[in-house]
Design an enzyme around this catalytic site. Structure first.
Site, PDB file in Angstrom:
ATOM      1  N   TYR A 177       0.154  -1.390  -0.372  1.00  0.00           N
ATOM      2  CA  TYR A 177       0.241   0.105  -0.108  1.00  0.00           C
ATOM      3  C   TYR A 177       0.633   1.843  -0.307  1.00  0.00           C
ATOM      4  O   TYR A 177       1.985   1.004   0.462  1.00  0.00           O
ATOM      5  CB  TYR A 177      -0.550   0.123   0.819  1.00  0.00           C
ATOM      6  CG  TYR A 177      -1.692  -1.237   1.215  1.00  0.00           C
ATOM      7  CD1 TYR A 177      -3.153  -1.030   0.490  1.00  0.00           C
ATOM      8  CD2 TYR A 177      -1.810  -1.958   1.454  1.00  0.00           C
ATOM      9  CE1 TYR A 177      -3.912  -2.093   0.546  1.00  0.00           C
ATOM     10  CE2 TYR A 177      -2.826  -3.456   1.578  1.00  0.00           C
ATOM     11  CZ  TYR A 177      -4.101  -3.065   0.698  1.00  0.00           C
ATOM     12  OH  TYR A 177      -4.573  -4.357   0.382  1.00  0.00           O
ATOM     13  N   SER A 178       0.305   2.285  -0.871  1.00  0.00           N
ATOM     14  CA  SER A 178       0.984   3.266  -0.903  1.00  0.00           C
ATOM     15  C   SER A 178       1.017   4.717   0.230  1.00  0.00           C
ATOM     16  O   SER A 178       0.158   4.769   1.023  1.00  0.00           O
ATOM     17  CB  SER A 178       0.636   3.985  -1.973  1.00  0.00           C
ATOM     18  OG  SER A 178       0.287   3.521  -3.031  1.00  0.00           O
ATOM     19  N   CYS A 356       0.209   7.636 -10.859  1.00  0.00           N
ATOM     20  CA  CYS A 356      -0.236   6.688  -9.400  1.00  0.00           C
ATOM     21  C   CYS A 356      -1.313   5.735  -9.870  1.00  0.00           C
ATOM     22  O   CYS A 356      -2.428   7.188  -9.761  1.00  0.00           O
ATOM     23  CB  CYS A 356       0.010   7.347  -8.295  1.00  0.00           C
ATOM     24  SG  CYS A 356       0.457   5.726  -6.610  1.00  0.00           S
ATOM     25  N   GLU A 396       3.576   4.373 -10.632  1.00  0.00           N
ATOM     26  CA  GLU A 396       3.271   3.286  -9.842  1.00  0.00           C
ATOM     27  C   GLU A 396       1.729   3.200  -9.785  1.00  0.00           C
ATOM     28  O   GLU A 396       0.511   3.940  -9.318  1.00  0.00           O
ATOM     29  CB  GLU A 396       3.698   3.511  -8.364  1.00  0.00           C
ATOM     30  CG  GLU A 396       3.532   1.843  -7.175  1.00  0.00           C
ATOM     31  CD  GLU A 396       4.654   2.136  -6.045  1.00  0.00           C
ATOM     32  OE1 GLU A 396       5.893   1.947  -6.010  1.00  0.00           O
ATOM     33  OE2 GLU A 396       4.333   3.078  -5.116  1.00  0.00           O
ATOM     34  N   TYR A 398      -1.645  -0.514 -10.749  1.00  0.00           N
ATOM     35  CA  TYR A 398      -1.515  -1.592  -9.770  1.00  0.00           C
ATOM     36  C   TYR A 398      -2.967  -1.980 -10.220  1.00  0.00           C
ATOM     37  O   TYR A 398      -3.886  -1.748 -10.711  1.00  0.00           O
ATOM     38  CB  TYR A 398      -1.543  -1.904  -7.536  1.00  0.00           C
ATOM     39  CG  TYR A 398      -2.163  -0.922  -7.165  1.00  0.00           C
ATOM     40  CD1 TYR A 398      -3.605  -0.357  -6.878  1.00  0.00           C
ATOM     41  CD2 TYR A 398      -1.465   0.404  -7.351  1.00  0.00           C
ATOM     42  CE1 TYR A 398      -4.060   0.841  -6.493  1.00  0.00           C
ATOM     43  CE2 TYR A 398      -1.670   1.301  -6.109  1.00  0.00           C
ATOM     44  CZ  TYR A 398      -2.910   2.096  -5.853  1.00  0.00           C
ATOM     45  OH  TYR A 398      -3.072   2.940  -5.206  1.00  0.00           O
TER      46      TYR A 398
END
Ligand code: FAD
Ligand code: A2P
Length: 398
Positions: A177-178, A356, A396, A398
């Site tokens: 998790y960021s 992101c 980044e 996901y």
């Protein structure tokens, strides 16, 4: 008898010159061989002479990388001489000084899955307004009991190991998790870490499936203990320059690292702590399905009011706004609308771009950047690798 004794003695004496002659012959022979041998094994002056000019030819400006390549050449027994640069070393990093590993001082993997840190939940609350879709929470963990201390910097992630076991009876694997807080934490005391988590939910065969870790995180309560690993990641770090420009393209929880950046830039108490006097321009493109899903909206509005010259905020609210083709408004549509201004910024070498959130947005962003670049007479497929190589394109998803 006397006569014969004298004869023997005379005969013996007569042999002496012969013995001496033989002895002389043998000595001469061995001396000659010894001289030949010594000559043959004498150190070769010629070779030494060759070495010196070679060393002299080395320019004083030679780099460590070049030296390494030479060493490989001279010590390699193989005919394959590797002349490529060592991985992760870019040509423009080469200077005539010892090379410092990039971001060597950024902490990584202080805690690993075999021995995670058990952090206590401080708070866990919804970030959504009434009428929003799904579930997105802001969750903060206490780090003060960690030993070694779990420190991190903006742009990194942590791992969470959800309680319980998987279908095979094995402990669940960690999920990343960021980090949504600055290194000073939401309380500015430097001993907490915060996340922004969307619960994964999807339908399968008429059944609603809940994601393991995201559901676990959205359900945990203050006081609960959670296994934490990390920190990890160096892809999304902020530049140190206070006059850099930061373009942020986020969908949903992709805002997490951006929230940390923006707090570092514009949150009064945080600024007191970090003494980082950001003077550049920060531009956030934010994608959310509905207005009620916009995350950290009050903070962002406050930054707009307080820093109108430094902060720009562009929203793409997919299910409330339409793009020019009548479809859902996505951040890539907003990128196209702002092509000229955006590329003026990108042409400035002080500009960094951060992407992101949903992996699915990458092709759309690429397409938009291609069109936007064309309008400025630029070629995005050439420009993007250049930005990446220069450490100005950060992704980044996901
Ligand atoms: P799981 O139980 O692991 O389920 C996920 C699996 O479900 C998928 O692998 C896929 O097989 C299946 N699946 C998913 N969707 C569907 C579908 N529609 N149909 C069928 N099958 C499907 N998440 C955040 O919320 N916030 C963050 O800040 C964040 N940061 C991240 C940073 C990084 C670097 C990475 C790699 C990921 C990040 N994530 C973040 C995602 C996070 O790590 C988890 O992947 C996410 O929370 C889902 O995990 P889960 O355990 O809930 O789901
Ligand atoms: P939508 O779901 O309406 O199609 P969240 O994580 O809160 O769901 O927000 C993600 C946001 O990103 C939503 O507005 C979502 O739109 C949008 N989105 C979905 N797919 C893409 C894509 N391929 N490119 C850009 N944005 C996308």
């Amino acid at each position: 008898m006397v006569y014969s004794q004298a004869k023997v003695i005379a005969g013996g004496l007569a042999h002496i010159p012969i013995v001496i002659g033989i002895f002389y012959f043998i000595m001469t022979f061995f001396n000659k061989r010894a001289l030949e041998y010594a000559e043959a094994n004498k150190p070769k002056k010629v070779e030494k002479k060759v070495e010196k000019p070679q060393l002299k030819e080395k320019s004083p400006a030679r780099t460590k990388v070049e030296a390494k390549v030479d060493i490989k050449k001279t010590t390699s027994a193989s005919s394959e001489i590797k002349t490529e640069l060592p991985k992760n070393q870019e040509i423009n990093n080469i200077e005539n000084k010892p090379m410092k590993k990039k971001h060597a001082d950024v902490p990584v993997n202080i805690y690993r899955p075999k021995m995670p840190y058990e952090g206590t939940v401080i708070e866990n609350y919804s970030l959504l307004k009434e009428g929003a879709i799904g579930r997105v929470n802001h969750i903060t963990f206490d780090l003060k009991d960690s030993d070694p201390f779990l420190n991190y910097v903006e742009g990194q992630s942590i791992g969470i190991m959800p309680a319980g076991e998987d279908a095979n009876g094995k402990p669940h694997k960690l999920r990343l998790y960021s980090i949504a807080s600055t290194r000073h934490g939401d309380n500015f005391e430097g001993n907490t870490v915060s996340l922004c988590v969307r619960q994964l939910q999807y339908e399968k065969d008429g059944e609603t499936i809940n994601g393991v870790c995201s559901t676990y995180l959205c359900d945990i309560k203050p006081g609960d203990k959670v296994k934490i690993t990390g920190p990890v990641g160096k892809e999304m770090l902020l530049p140190e320059e206070e006059d850099s420009n930061i373009v942020m393209l986020a969908t949903g929880t992709g805002i997490a690292p951006m929230r940390a950046y923006l707090r570092r830039m514009f949150e009064a108490s945080e600024k007191e702590k970090n003494s980082w006097n950001f003077r550049g321009k920060a531009w956030l493109f934010m994608g959310a399905p509905k207005s009620a899903n916009l995350l950290y909206e009050e903070d962002l509005q406050r930054y707009l009011t307080n820093y109108p010259d430094n902060f720009k905020y562009t929203k793409a609210i997919s299910r409330e706004q339409q793009n020019t083709k009548g479809g859902r408004m996505y951040i890539q549509d907003r990128v196209l609308e702002s092509a000229n201004e955006l590329f003026n910024m990108i042409e400035d070498e002080k500009t960094h771009i951060y992407l992101c959130g949903l992996k699915g947005m990458e092709p759309g962003i690429d397409e938009a950047m291609t069109k936007a670049a064309e309008e400025k007479g630029l070629n995005w497929s050439e420009l993007r690798p250049q930005l990446k190589k220069a450490g100005r394109w950060h992704v980044e998803t996901y």
